[in-house]
Structure formats: structure tokens, C-alpha cells
Design a protein around this motif. Structure first.
Motif, mmCIF file in Angstrom:
data_model
loop_
_atom_site.group_PDB
_atom_site.id
_atom_site.type_symbol
_atom_site.label_atom_id
_atom_site.label_comp_id
_atom_site.label_asym_id
_atom_site.label_seq_id
_atom_site.Cartn_x
_atom_site.Cartn_y
_atom_site.Cartn_z
ATOM 1 N N ALA A 56 0.858 -1.184 0.000
ATOM 2 C CA ALA A 56 0.000 0.000 0.000
ATOM 3 C C ALA A 56 0.891 1.230 0.000
ATOM 4 C CB ALA A 56 -0.911 0.005 1.225
ATOM 5 N N SER A 57 0.732 2.065 -1.022
ATOM 6 C CA SER A 57 1.613 3.221 -1.179
ATOM 7 C C SER A 57 0.806 4.492 -1.405
ATOM 8 C CB SER A 57 2.557 2.997 -2.373
ATOM 9 O OG SER A 57 3.287 4.170 -2.676
ATOM 10 N N ALA A 58 0.861 5.392 -0.443
ATOM 11 C CA ALA A 58 0.275 6.717 -0.632
ATOM 12 C C ALA A 58 1.293 7.584 -1.363
ATOM 13 C CB ALA A 58 -0.053 7.335 0.727
ATOM 14 N N MET A 59 0.821 8.365 -2.342
ATOM 15 C CA MET A 59 1.729 9.284 -3.020
ATOM 16 C C MET A 59 2.027 10.458 -2.093
ATOM 17 S SD MET A 59 1.322 11.496 -6.564
ATOM 18 C CE MET A 59 1.831 10.257 -7.759
ATOM 19 N N ASN B 190 4.224 13.911 -2.128
ATOM 20 C CA ASN B 190 5.032 14.835 -2.937
ATOM 21 C C ASN B 190 5.510 14.182 -4.235
ATOM 22 O OD1 ASN B 190 4.801 16.968 -1.073
ATOM 23 N ND2 ASN B 190 6.457 16.117 0.164
ATOM 24 N N PHE B 191 4.576 13.566 -4.935
ATOM 25 C CA PHE B 191 4.769 12.969 -6.260
ATOM 26 C C PHE B 191 5.507 11.632 -6.242
ATOM 27 C CE2 PHE B 191 5.036 17.624 -6.626
ATOM 28 C CZ PHE B 191 3.826 17.871 -7.274
ATOM 29 N N GLY B 192 5.897 11.139 -5.070
ATOM 30 C CA GLY B 192 6.648 9.891 -5.021
ATOM 31 C C GLY B 192 6.212 9.001 -3.875
ATOM 32 N N LEU B 193 7.161 8.260 -3.315
ATOM 33 C CA LEU B 193 6.890 7.320 -2.232
ATOM 34 C C LEU B 193 7.026 7.988 -0.880
ATOM 35 C CD1 LEU B 193 9.058 4.219 -3.287
ATOM 36 C CD2 LEU B 193 6.883 4.991 -4.235
ATOM 37 N N ALA B 194 6.358 7.419 0.105
ATOM 38 C CA ALA B 194 6.638 7.790 1.486
ATOM 39 C C ALA B 194 8.078 7.395 1.796
ATOM 40 C CB ALA B 194 5.675 7.074 2.434
ATOM 41 N N VAL C 100 -1.129 -1.049 -4.265
ATOM 42 C CA VAL C 100 -2.301 -0.188 -4.118
ATOM 43 C C VAL C 100 -1.806 1.238 -3.901
ATOM 44 C CG1 VAL C 100 -4.353 0.341 -2.760
ATOM 45 C CG2 VAL C 100 -3.694 -2.054 -3.143
ATOM 46 N N GLU C 101 -2.187 2.120 -4.802
ATOM 47 C CA GLU C 101 -1.734 3.506 -4.747
ATOM 48 C C GLU C 101 -2.908 4.428 -4.434
ATOM 49 O OE1 GLU C 101 1.641 3.036 -8.257
ATOM 50 O OE2 GLU C 101 -0.269 4.004 -8.681
ATOM 51 N N ALA C 102 -2.657 5.454 -3.635
ATOM 52 C CA ALA C 102 -3.626 6.517 -3.401
ATOM 53 C C ALA C 102 -2.948 7.829 -3.765
ATOM 54 C CB ALA C 102 -4.093 6.533 -1.947
ATOM 55 N N ARG C 103 -3.652 8.631 -4.590
ATOM 56 C CA ARG C 103 -3.077 9.900 -5.056
ATOM 57 C C ARG C 103 -4.101 11.013 -4.886
ATOM 58 N NH1 ARG C 103 -0.989 8.106 -10.385
ATOM 59 N NH2 ARG C 103 0.504 6.458 -10.026
ATOM 60 N N GLY C 104 -3.641 12.153 -4.431
ATOM 61 C CA GLY C 104 -4.538 13.283 -4.271
ATOM 62 C C GLY C 104 -5.077 13.801 -5.580
ATOM 63 N N SER D 176 -2.561 9.346 -13.786
ATOM 64 C CA SER D 176 -2.508 8.279 -14.789
ATOM 65 C C SER D 176 -2.648 8.822 -16.208
ATOM 66 C CB SER D 176 -3.621 7.260 -14.522
ATOM 67 O OG SER D 176 -4.890 7.885 -14.567
ATOM 68 N N GLU D 177 -3.164 10.051 -16.321
ATOM 69 C CA GLU D 177 -3.328 10.687 -17.626
ATOM 70 C C GLU D 177 -3.362 12.193 -17.431
ATOM 71 O OE1 GLU D 177 -7.021 9.187 -19.050
ATOM 72 O OE2 GLU D 177 -8.223 10.292 -17.584
ATOM 73 N N GLY D 178 -3.290 12.923 -18.531
ATOM 74 C CA GLY D 178 -3.382 14.372 -18.449
ATOM 75 C C GLY D 178 -2.050 15.036 -18.129
ATOM 76 N N PRO D 179 -2.075 16.346 -17.853
ATOM 77 C CA PRO D 179 -0.836 17.111 -17.676
ATOM 78 C C PRO D 179 0.010 16.688 -16.480
ATOM 79 C CG PRO D 179 -2.761 18.429 -17.091
ATOM 80 C CD PRO D 179 -3.269 17.208 -17.771
ATOM 81 N N ALA D 180 -0.615 16.082 -15.462
ATOM 82 C CA ALA D 180 0.138 15.702 -14.266
ATOM 83 C C ALA D 180 0.854 14.362 -14.412
ATOM 84 C CB ALA D 180 -0.778 15.661 -13.048
ATOM 85 N N LYS D 181 0.610 13.657 -15.518
ATOM 86 C CA LYS D 181 1.222 12.338 -15.684
ATOM 87 C C LYS D 181 2.745 12.417 -15.634
ATOM 88 C CE LYS D 181 1.118 8.168 -18.516
ATOM 89 N NZ LYS D 181 0.492 7.493 -19.697
ATOM 90 N N ALA D 182 3.309 13.494 -16.137
ATOM 91 C CA ALA D 182 4.765 13.651 -16.149
ATOM 92 C C ALA D 182 5.345 13.752 -14.750
ATOM 93 C CB ALA D 182 5.142 14.891 -16.951
ATOM 94 N N TYR D 183 4.487 14.020 -13.766
ATOM 95 C CA TYR D 183 4.967 14.190 -12.393
ATOM 96 C C TYR D 183 4.705 12.968 -11.521
ATOM 97 C CZ TYR D 183 4.985 18.949 -14.129
ATOM 98 O OH TYR D 183 5.206 20.066 -14.898
ATOM 99 N N ASP D 184 4.332 11.872 -12.157
ATOM 100 C CA ASP D 184 4.121 10.629 -11.415
ATOM 101 C C ASP D 184 5.463 9.928 -11.233
ATOM 102 O OD1 ASP D 184 3.421 8.224 -10.315
ATOM 103 O OD2 ASP D 184 2.315 7.493 -12.056
ATOM 104 N N PHE D 185 6.061 10.143 -10.083
ATOM 105 C CA PHE D 185 7.321 9.468 -9.751
ATOM 106 C C PHE D 185 7.074 8.330 -8.767
ATOM 107 C CE2 PHE D 185 8.314 14.003 -10.559
ATOM 108 C CZ PHE D 185 8.969 13.841 -11.760
ATOM 109 N N GLN D 186 5.814 7.957 -8.617
ATOM 110 C CA GLN D 186 5.430 6.883 -7.709
ATOM 111 C C GLN D 186 5.383 5.540 -8.434
ATOM 112 O OE1 GLN D 186 1.313 6.886 -6.569
ATOM 113 N NE2 GLN D 186 1.713 5.951 -4.572
#
Length: 208
Positions: A95-98, A100-104, A140-144, A148-158
Motif C-alpha cells: 500500500a503506497s500513498a503518493m 510529494n509525487f513519489g513514495l513515502a 495499491v496507490e492513493a493519489r490526491g 494516470s493521464e493528463g498534464p500531471a502524468k509527467a509528475y508521477d514518480f510513484q
């Protein structure tokens, strides 16, 4: 009898979306296999120390057992425990909460103890070889926000980072279940969690 390793990392405790969804997933897995045993490692409630000089002295520099200090023995023993938990598992649920764009940082520390040359991967003439194989991994990921798509996809370091770390040690059979947009208000959070729970039910039904 199968063995499940269940790793949680959210600092939100009982309010954690990633933990709630992962708990439901583990419940479904054990329902389909009542003989399964579950080993739980809550990295938020019981955080691991960051790797330091004592760990590096043994894991990287190769200080021999007879020459190790008590602190070096303890650091390496902890790493060995974590490695053995993974090697003994048939299924791993993370279980991984995002954050600041990455892992705890607690989850990152778990991986730092786990990724160890000679234990979970090896170097050879053909490069790196993962030594942890034949296991199913559910992340299992939780993101604020929506990543997965759109302009923020480039900032998914999780997710890319998690997949790389797992794949590096040979864990390539990875199923990701994500709850996105949970910071967009109660209705959005409820919808995201419900969707993730439905996917968790679907993938466990397939596994059965």
C-alpha cells in the motif's frame, strides 16, 4: 498454504485510503485461500531506520562477520529479516500513498534495506539479474490528484519508480490498483476508493 506479505506505509493511519483498499484486497485473497498466512509490516507505525554507515560497511564494503561491530551485526540482521520476509512470500501486497509525487520515505527505506547485491539481485556478465521471482505483487496507490493521464502524468514518480524497484529484483508480475483524485473533495474520494475496491475484487476473483 500460501504466504502473503502485506506492507503499508501511509502516515494517515486508519484514515489512509491506500491502507483501506489494500486491507480489503488482503481480505479477499485470504477468503479465496483460508489457509493463507499474512505477515504484516506497517512502516508508518514501526518505521525502519534509514540505511547508514553500519549497513553500508557490511552490505557494500563487505566487512566479514567476525570483524563486524554490534551495530553492524544489528543493521545487517534487520536487512536479512526484511529480505527473508519477501523471499518467503508467495504474494506481496504494497500500500503506497503518493507523497510529494513519489513514495513515502518509510517505503523508500524498506526498499533500501531490501535491494541488496547477492541477496535480491546479482551482477554478472550480462548485467543485473533479479533473484526474487515467481511471486505476484499487488501495489495499491492513493493519489490526491490525477496522474494516470493528463498534464500531471509527467509528475508521477510513484508508480514508475515502484515498478522499476520491483522489476530490478525480479518482481515483474505486478498489478497496480490506484485511487486517484482523493483530494478533490469527499465525493471524488468516495468514487475513487469505490472504483479501486471494485478493481481489487475483480483482480482477486481472477486470481482465484
Amino acid at each position: 498454504m500460501s504466504r502473503i506479505l502485506f506492507v503499508t506505509s501511509s502516515p494517515r493511519g486508519a484514515a489512509s485510503h491506500s491502507t483501506k483498499i489494500a486491507e480489503a484486497l488482503v481480505d479477499r485473497l485470504t477468503a479465496t485461500d483460508p489457509a493463507a498466512t499474512v505477515v504484516r509490516r506497517d512502516l508508518a507505525a514501526d518505521p525502519l531506520p534509514h540505511i547508514g554507515e553500519d549497513f553500508v560497511a557490511v552490505a557494500v564494503l563487505g566487512v566479514a562477520p567476525e570483524a563486524r561491530s554490534p551495530a553492524q551485526h544489528a543493521a545487517f540482521a534487520l536487512s536479512d529479516t526484511l529480505v527473508q520476509e519477501v523471499l518467503a512470500a508467495d504474494t506481496i501486497v504494497i500500500a503506497s500513498a503518493m507523497i510529494n509525487f513519489g513514495l513515502a520515505s518509510t517505503l523508500k527505506s524498506w526498499f533500501d534495506h531490501l535491494l541488496r547485491a547477492g541477496a535480491t539481485f546479482s551482477y554478472g556478465a550480462d548485467g543485473v539479474k533479479g533473484l526474487v521471482t515467481g511471486k505476484k505483487v499487488y501495489v495499491v496507490e492513493a493519489r490526491g490528484g490525477i496522474y494516470s493521464e493528463g498534464p500531471a502524468k509527467a509528475y508521477d514518480f510513484q508508480e514508475p519508480y515502484l515498478r522499476h524497484l520491483l522489476g530490478f529484483i525480479g518482481l515483474t508480475d505486478v498489478e497496480v490498483i490506484a485511487a486517484e483524485g482523493v483530494a478533490y473533495g469527499p465525493e471524488a474520494a468516495e468514487k475513487a476508493v469505490s472504483g479501486a475496491l471494485a478493481k481489487a475484487s475483480a483482480v482477486t476473483a481472477q486470481a482465484a
